[in-house]
Scaffold this active site. Structure first.
Site, PDB file in Angstrom:
ATOM      1  N   LYS A 199      -4.461 169.364  23.095  1.00 52.28           N
ATOM      2  CA  LYS A 199      -4.900 168.733  21.851  1.00 52.28           C
ATOM      3  C   LYS A 199      -5.043 169.801  20.768  1.00 52.28           C
ATOM      4  O   LYS A 199      -4.562 169.647  19.659  1.00 52.28           O
ATOM      5  CB  LYS A 199      -6.230 167.997  22.082  1.00 52.28           C
ATOM      6  CG  LYS A 199      -6.758 167.340  20.843  1.00 52.28           C
ATOM      7  CD  LYS A 199      -8.009 166.527  21.095  1.00 52.28           C
ATOM      8  CE  LYS A 199      -8.551 166.037  19.753  1.00 52.28           C
ATOM      9  NZ  LYS A 199      -9.791 165.303  19.873  1.00 52.28           N
ATOM     10  N   GLU A 218      -5.999 179.057  28.646  1.00 53.64           N
ATOM     11  CA  GLU A 218      -5.244 178.871  29.888  1.00 53.64           C
ATOM     12  C   GLU A 218      -3.853 178.321  29.575  1.00 53.64           C
ATOM     13  O   GLU A 218      -2.840 178.778  30.116  1.00 53.64           O
ATOM     14  CB  GLU A 218      -5.958 177.869  30.816  1.00 53.64           C
ATOM     15  CG  GLU A 218      -7.254 178.349  31.417  1.00 53.64           C
ATOM     16  CD  GLU A 218      -8.462 177.987  30.561  1.00 53.64           C
ATOM     17  OE1 GLU A 218      -8.304 177.805  29.326  1.00 53.64           O
ATOM     18  OE2 GLU A 218      -9.572 177.916  31.117  1.00 53.64           O
ATOM     19  N   GLY A 223      -9.841 164.528  24.109  1.00 56.39           N
ATOM     20  CA  GLY A 223      -8.936 165.085  25.123  1.00 56.39           C
ATOM     21  C   GLY A 223      -9.004 164.330  26.442  1.00 56.39           C
ATOM     22  O   GLY A 223      -7.980 164.004  27.049  1.00 56.39           O
ATOM     23  N   ARG A 224     -10.218 164.007  26.890  1.00 54.41           N
ATOM     24  CA  ARG A 224     -10.352 163.339  28.189  1.00 54.41           C
ATOM     25  C   ARG A 224     -10.015 161.855  28.117  1.00 54.41           C
ATOM     26  O   ARG A 224     -10.082 161.147  29.127  1.00 54.41           O
ATOM     27  CB  ARG A 224     -11.757 163.571  28.761  1.00 54.41           C
ATOM     28  CG  ARG A 224     -12.889 163.166  27.857  1.00 54.41           C
ATOM     29  CD  ARG A 224     -14.227 163.707  28.339  1.00 54.41           C
ATOM     30  NE  ARG A 224     -15.306 163.504  27.377  1.00 54.41           N
ATOM     31  CZ  ARG A 224     -15.591 164.343  26.385  1.00 54.41           C
ATOM     32  NH1 ARG A 224     -14.861 165.413  26.186  1.00 54.41           N
ATOM     33  NH2 ARG A 224     -16.595 164.094  25.562  1.00 54.41           N
ATOM     34  N   GLU A 252     -18.380 165.450  31.184  1.00 55.07           N
ATOM     35  CA  GLU A 252     -18.126 166.081  29.884  1.00 55.07           C
ATOM     36  C   GLU A 252     -18.585 165.141  28.764  1.00 55.07           C
ATOM     37  O   GLU A 252     -19.016 165.593  27.705  1.00 55.07           O
ATOM     38  CB  GLU A 252     -16.637 166.434  29.721  1.00 55.07           C
ATOM     39  CG  GLU A 252     -16.385 167.382  28.563  1.00 55.07           C
ATOM     40  CD  GLU A 252     -14.989 167.988  28.573  1.00 55.07           C
ATOM     41  OE1 GLU A 252     -14.813 169.119  29.050  1.00 55.07           O
ATOM     42  OE2 GLU A 252     -14.058 167.315  28.079  1.00 55.07           O
ATOM     43  N   HIS A 301     -15.821 161.077  57.004  1.00 56.82           N
ATOM     44  CA  HIS A 301     -15.853 162.142  58.014  1.00 56.82           C
ATOM     45  C   HIS A 301     -16.297 163.462  57.399  1.00 56.82           C
ATOM     46  O   HIS A 301     -16.073 164.522  57.968  1.00 56.82           O
ATOM     47  CB  HIS A 301     -14.465 162.275  58.664  1.00 56.82           C
ATOM     48  CG  HIS A 301     -14.043 161.005  59.329  1.00 56.82           C
ATOM     49  ND1 HIS A 301     -14.350 160.712  60.637  1.00 56.82           N
ATOM     50  CD2 HIS A 301     -13.376 159.923  58.853  1.00 56.82           C
ATOM     51  CE1 HIS A 301     -13.878 159.517  60.939  1.00 56.82           C
ATOM     52  NE2 HIS A 301     -13.285 159.019  59.879  1.00 56.82           N
ATOM     53  N   LYS A 328     -16.886 180.258  27.038  1.00 56.04           N
ATOM     54  CA  LYS A 328     -15.582 180.768  26.557  1.00 56.04           C
ATOM     55  C   LYS A 328     -15.805 181.973  25.653  1.00 56.04           C
ATOM     56  O   LYS A 328     -15.066 182.957  25.700  1.00 56.04           O
ATOM     57  CB  LYS A 328     -14.831 179.688  25.764  1.00 56.04           C
ATOM     58  CG  LYS A 328     -14.368 178.497  26.552  1.00 56.04           C
ATOM     59  CD  LYS A 328     -13.570 177.562  25.633  1.00 56.04           C
ATOM     60  CE  LYS A 328     -13.394 176.183  26.224  1.00 56.04           C
ATOM     61  NZ  LYS A 328     -12.845 175.206  25.293  1.00 56.04           N
TER      62      LYS A 328
HETATM   63  O1  F6P Z   1     -12.913 173.070  27.538  1.00 52.27           O
HETATM   64  C1  F6P Z   1     -12.971 171.690  27.555  1.00 52.27           C
HETATM   65  C2  F6P Z   1     -11.804 171.047  26.846  1.00 52.27           C
HETATM   66  O2  F6P Z   1     -11.955 171.178  25.490  1.00 52.27           O
HETATM   67  C3  F6P Z   1     -11.669 169.596  27.239  1.00 52.27           C
HETATM   68  O3  F6P Z   1     -12.466 168.764  26.497  1.00 52.27           O
HETATM   69  C4  F6P Z   1     -10.218 169.368  27.057  1.00 52.27           C
HETATM   70  O4  F6P Z   1      -9.785 168.253  27.768  1.00 52.27           O
HETATM   71  C5  F6P Z   1      -9.635 170.654  27.584  1.00 52.27           C
HETATM   72  O5  F6P Z   1     -10.571 171.648  27.206  1.00 52.27           O
HETATM   73  C6  F6P Z   1      -8.274 171.008  27.088  1.00 52.27           C
HETATM   74  O6  F6P Z   1      -8.237 171.094  25.702  1.00 52.27           O
HETATM   75  P1  F6P Z   1      -6.858 171.079  24.917  1.00 52.27           P
HETATM   76  O7  F6P Z   1      -6.202 169.774  25.182  1.00 52.27           O
HETATM   77  O8  F6P Z   1      -7.224 171.255  23.482  1.00 52.27           O
HETATM   78  O9  F6P Z   1      -6.027 172.222  25.429  1.00 52.27           O
END
Ligand code: F6P
Length: 498
Positions: A171, A177, A232-233, A318, A348, A460
């Protein structure tokens, strides 16, 4: 009223052939009345209306939460600042459909994204792969989320650069990452001898930050936009869900949206007493008040849904894992811890604690009427799966007396049963939307903003100076404003040779 007494006071609701049975919650009619009355008093009905109308219910970020527009297949106008967003949404649908027709000879797809840019499509790809007879293009869908290079190495070890496409999903397009993994994959293409145009052809992006995607090297026609009014979620319904369409076809993707849309319509138009997401939310609230529960579990009796609890963890924790309300005042309750995995495997593992532990952990049992394979054994196995699901709920509710304290099951352990008629794209979409709307309901009842996530930022920020200190390879790092003594010692431990 005890849980046991509820065995005779059945409480069953349904929508679009999805059945919710709350009989084992131990909530009697008087309790339900009180719950609905207090939900009404809290302004829940207005909140639901405001959410679908595009009001700025994401108050801290001053914007709407309109993921429902992404599955509004009827294209009923959805206005933001007086402008209908549906033409833009529909334009992206057309582009997704066109891409499905355009992609030929693609063997591997690397979907790079994390959190909300990962869980939804990963869950859907995995879940739908289990649908008997589903048409699939059979591409190898790789999900690359973690900064840990283990996954990267495994994927790049399998994929062939000339028949691989990459979808960078973020987003913000600033998530560390994702951008670092994207750079690594780009380098892999370059090292493999792919030409500039071959690389440009292989790279796609899904983002709200189009300039950043272009800057990264994704050509404009390969960028699929979405919008800041989609959390995002809550984004799998946008082009973030591209892998679903690419692998299983655009019609299947539309079915996924249709299931979610059907639940939205139910949520929006049904009185609270018959409203599935609301009833699910209120049952959890009741257990918080009555039993002070700190956790709940979602146990899908379907291997196909093994990823569902992970998706749900982000959605719930979240969204609602917060200590203050919209006005910044401390809240009494917010999201409990949520966990789970596929049953009967889970039986289990941690079910011992559910039955005899000191904590009461409400459970959502999720079952599917139809077997999930066409193997000759499917019917018999499925019967056993369902029998186990029902038996666990009954044992938890009623308990069992015994002379030996070790053999006593205390009972009165609440659960819901959510029964899907089958698992296909439509009902997968319905299931996710059911929980999304339940999460929003809980946020409304707790007066929490379910659509921001300020709590993920601080760690972060702190990682940056720590990373710098690790990069010095020195083992005499001192505590500072950014790094405390414990962490400085840990850095020194990592930086020392042995
Ligand atoms: O660190 C949390 C977050 O901001 C989530 O809310 C989101 O889904 C994820 O990181 C990834 O964010 P982006 O889609 O901006 O890379």
């Amino acid at each position: 009223m005890s849980v046991q007494a509820q065995l005779t006071a059945r409480s069953i609701h349904s929508a679009i052939n999805v059945v919710l049975d709350t009989s084992y919650q131990g909530i009697d009619e008087g309790d339900w009345r009180k719950l609905f009355t207090s939900a009404r008093k809290s302004g829940l009905e207005q909140y639901i209306e405001d959410m679908f109308a595009g009001k700025h219910i994401n108050s801290s970020e001053d914007r709407p939460a309109l993921h429902s527009a992404l599955r509004n297949l009827t294209k009923t106008p959805v206005l933001i600042n007086g402008v209908d967003v549906m033409p833009e949404v529909a334009e992206v649908w057309h582009r997704i459909e066109a891409l499905c027709n355009q992609w030929v000879d693609v063997a591997d797809v690397i979907h790079i994204g994390i959190g909300g840019s990962d869980f939804g499509p990963r869950l859907a790809i995995e879940a739908l792969a289990h649908v008997p007879g589903i048409e699939s293009r059979g591409m190898r869908m790789h999900f690359l989320a973690n900064i840990d290079t283990a996954e990267l190495a495994r994927i790049l070890g399998r994929a062939q650069p000339y028949s691989t496409r990459v979808i960078i999903v973020s987003k913000s397009f600033t998530t560390l990452e994702t951008t670092m993994n994207a750079k690594a994959v780009l380098a892999w293409f370059q090292e493999s001898g792919c030409s500039k145009s071959q690389i440009a052809n292989a790279l796609y992006a899904v983002t709200t930050n189009i300039p950043a995607a272009k800057e990264f090297g994704v050509s404009e026609e390969n960028i699929f936009p979405f919008w800041d009014w989609v959390g995002g979620r809550y984004s799998v319904w946008s082009a973030v869900g591209l892998p679903i369409a690419l692998q299983y076809g655009f019609d299947t993707f539309k079915q996924f949206l249709a299931g979610a849309e059907a639940i939205d319509l139910h949520f929006k138009n049904t009185r609270l007493e018959e409203n599935l997401p609301v009833i699910m939310a209120l049952s959890l609230l009741y257990q918080q008040e009555q039993n002070d529960i700190k956790a709940y579990a979602a146990i899908p009796y379907a291997d196909a849904l093994d990823w569902f609890p992970k998706w749900l963890q982000q959605l719930d924790m979240e969204s609602n894992g917060k200590s203050v309300d919209r006005a910044g005042k401390p809240v009494k309750h917010s999201s409990p811890v949520v966990f789970g995995s596929a049953g009967s495997n889970a039986q289990h593992s941690y079910f011992q604690l559910f039955h005899q532990g000191t904590e009461i952990i409400p459970i959502d049992f999720i079952a599917v009427r139809e077997p999930m394979s066409d193997r000759p054994e499917a019917v018999a196995h499925h019967r056993i799966l369902l029998a186990n699901c029902l038996a666990q709920a009954q044992a938890l509710a009623n308990g069992k007396t015994a002379e030996n304290p070790n053999d006593v099951y205390p009972g009165k352990r609440p659960s819901n049963l959510l029964l899907l008629p089958k698992l296909n794209a439509f009902y997968l979409g319905a299931l996710l939307a059911l929980y999304e709307n339940r999460t929003a309901t809980l946020g409304a009842l707790w007066n929490i903003n379910s659509f921001d996530q300020p709590g993920v930022e601080y760690g972060k920020v702190l990682a940056k100076p720590i990373e710098k200190a690790l990069a010095t390879h020195q083992n005499d790092i001192q505590a500072s404003a950014d790094i405390d003594a414990v962490t400085a010692a840990r850095i020194n431990l990592l930086n020392s040779k042995n």
